[in-house]
Design an enzyme around this catalytic site. Structure first.
Site, PDB file in Angstrom:
ATOM      1  N   HIS A  52       0.687  -1.127  -0.046  1.00 15.03           N
ATOM      2  CA  HIS A  52      -0.061   0.115   0.050  1.00 15.03           C
ATOM      3  C   HIS A  52       0.928   1.192  -0.066  1.00 15.03           C
ATOM      4  O   HIS A  52       1.766   1.229   0.866  1.00 15.03           O
ATOM      5  CB  HIS A  52      -1.087   0.165   1.146  1.00 15.03           C
ATOM      6  CG  HIS A  52      -1.338   1.367   1.554  1.00 15.03           C
ATOM      7  ND1 HIS A  52      -1.288   2.074   2.687  1.00 15.03           N
ATOM      8  CD2 HIS A  52      -2.319   1.964   0.829  1.00 15.03           C
ATOM      9  CE1 HIS A  52      -1.968   3.092   2.403  1.00 15.03           C
ATOM     10  NE2 HIS A  52      -2.725   3.132   1.333  1.00 15.03           N
ATOM     11  N   SER A  53       0.596   2.168  -0.832  1.00 24.69           N
ATOM     12  CA  SER A  53       1.280   3.575  -0.912  1.00 24.69           C
ATOM     13  C   SER A  53       2.950   3.221  -1.168  1.00 24.69           C
ATOM     14  O   SER A  53       3.244   2.515  -2.139  1.00 24.69           O
ATOM     15  CB  SER A  53       0.939   4.352   0.322  1.00 24.69           C
ATOM     16  OG  SER A  53       1.255   5.535   0.235  1.00 24.69           O
ATOM     17  N   MET A  54       3.646   3.968   0.050  1.00 24.46           N
ATOM     18  CA  MET A  54       5.046   3.447  -0.057  1.00 24.46           C
ATOM     19  C   MET A  54       5.234   2.099  -0.062  1.00 24.46           C
ATOM     20  O   MET A  54       6.146   1.997  -1.034  1.00 24.46           O
ATOM     21  CB  MET A  54       5.640   4.115   1.170  1.00 24.46           C
ATOM     22  CG  MET A  54       7.126   3.709   1.668  1.00 24.46           C
ATOM     23  SD  MET A  54       7.756   4.343   3.319  1.00 24.46           S
ATOM     24  CE  MET A  54       7.064   2.597   3.953  1.00 24.46           C
ATOM     25  N   ALA A 110       3.493   0.056  -1.625  1.00 20.27           N
ATOM     26  CA  ALA A 110       3.324  -0.594  -3.230  1.00 20.27           C
ATOM     27  C   ALA A 110       4.548  -0.120  -4.040  1.00 20.27           C
ATOM     28  O   ALA A 110       4.772  -0.615  -4.929  1.00 20.27           O
ATOM     29  CB  ALA A 110       2.108   0.018  -3.595  1.00 20.27           C
TER      30      ALA A 110
END
Length: 284
Positions: free
Chosen positions: A96-98, A100
């Protein structure tokens, strides 16, 4: 999920594991979050052997020694060391986010080890234009050593939850207090007079070097495994819809799913996101 620790050359890495007997999945949280980011989805992913990490500097994991940097090369080596400690020669990545972004880079760098890649609210990395290279380095150097200020002491967990709630950047698209509490409780440590954040203060310093758009495109073209990119509707400002679709189109074996929600889509809509992930990751 139960608490585990993994000893790697960097130090001790904390994680949550559900001990499922299906595909092996290494889950990577976002910046200033922790492994609790994946707790809302955990009941819907019981078939997976899911290991959600506290990345270095986050949650209960080791902080980097003085003089070192939280850049992506160290993070990728950490992830490979974690997989080795788990005894996983090959595995799936969920980020997720970073997390990802890091998962995208690792999938490109180690195609022989990454079986499938699932990302939420990021694909590739945040880009920098070449003309900003020196300016970014100067900004990072200027902030060097400024993280030594005293940590804010919260008298109780509720006060810390309210502080995190107020720090959300886009009103109306963030997490509610009950959802944030999962991250906050794991992200605090007790001190005299209350609680302080566990995360390394250096994490808020500017990143010294970012990839250019051309470098990110090269990374995406090199991801050989099947890839699923899950994004929120509406699109977030840091990755507009046209750009995220352009990036997905670069993947040799990629597809995209869009679900209503905000940046922490997997915590806001855990059952819906888990359903898409289960189908993609092959859980039965």
């Amino acid at each position: 999920m139960r608490e585990i620790t993994l000893d790697i050359p960097l130090g001790r890495i904390a994680a949550l594991r559900n001990d499922g007997h299906g595909p092996r999945v290494l889950a990577l949280h976002g910046w200033l979050d922790n492994a609790a980011s994946f707790l809302p989805m955990a009941p819907y992913l019981r078939e997976l052997d899911l290991v959600a990490l506290d990345m270095p500097g986050h949650g209960h994991s080791v902080h980097l020694p003085p003089g070192t940097d939280y850049g992506f090369p160290l993070a990728l080596n950490t992830l490979l060391d974690v997989a080795d400690a788990l005894g996983w020669e090959s595995f799936c990545l969920l980020g997720h986010s970073m997390g990802a972004g890091l998962a995208s880079l690792l999938a490109a760098a180690c195609p022989q080890r990454v079986e499938r890649l699932a990302v939420i609210e990021m694909l590739g990395a945040l880009a920098e234009v070449p003309e900003r290279t020196a300016a970014r380095m100067r900004e990072a150097i200027a902030q060097r050593g400024r993280s030594g200020r005293g940590l804010r002491v919260f008298p109780d967990v509720d006060t810390a939850v309210r502080a995190r709630l107020q720090s959300q950047r886009v009103p109306g698209t963030g997490l509610e207090a009950a959802q944030l509490r999962l991250l906050v409780e794991r992200g605090l440590r007790a001190v005299d007079g209350g609680f302080v954040w566990r995360s390394d203060p250096r994490l808020v310093q500017p990143t010294m070097i970012r990839m250019t758009e051309a470098q990110i495109d090269d990374v995406l073209r090199a991801i050989e495994c099947p890839t699923l990119a899950v994004f929120a509707d509406p699109a977030q400002p840091y990755l507009p819809d046209a750009e995220r679709r352009r990036r997905v189109a670069l993947l040799p074996r990629g597809r995209m799913a869009v679900l209503p929600g905000g940046h922490h889509l997997h915590m806001q809509q855990p059952e819906a996101v888990a359903r898409v992930l289960r189908e993609f990751l092959g859980a039965h």
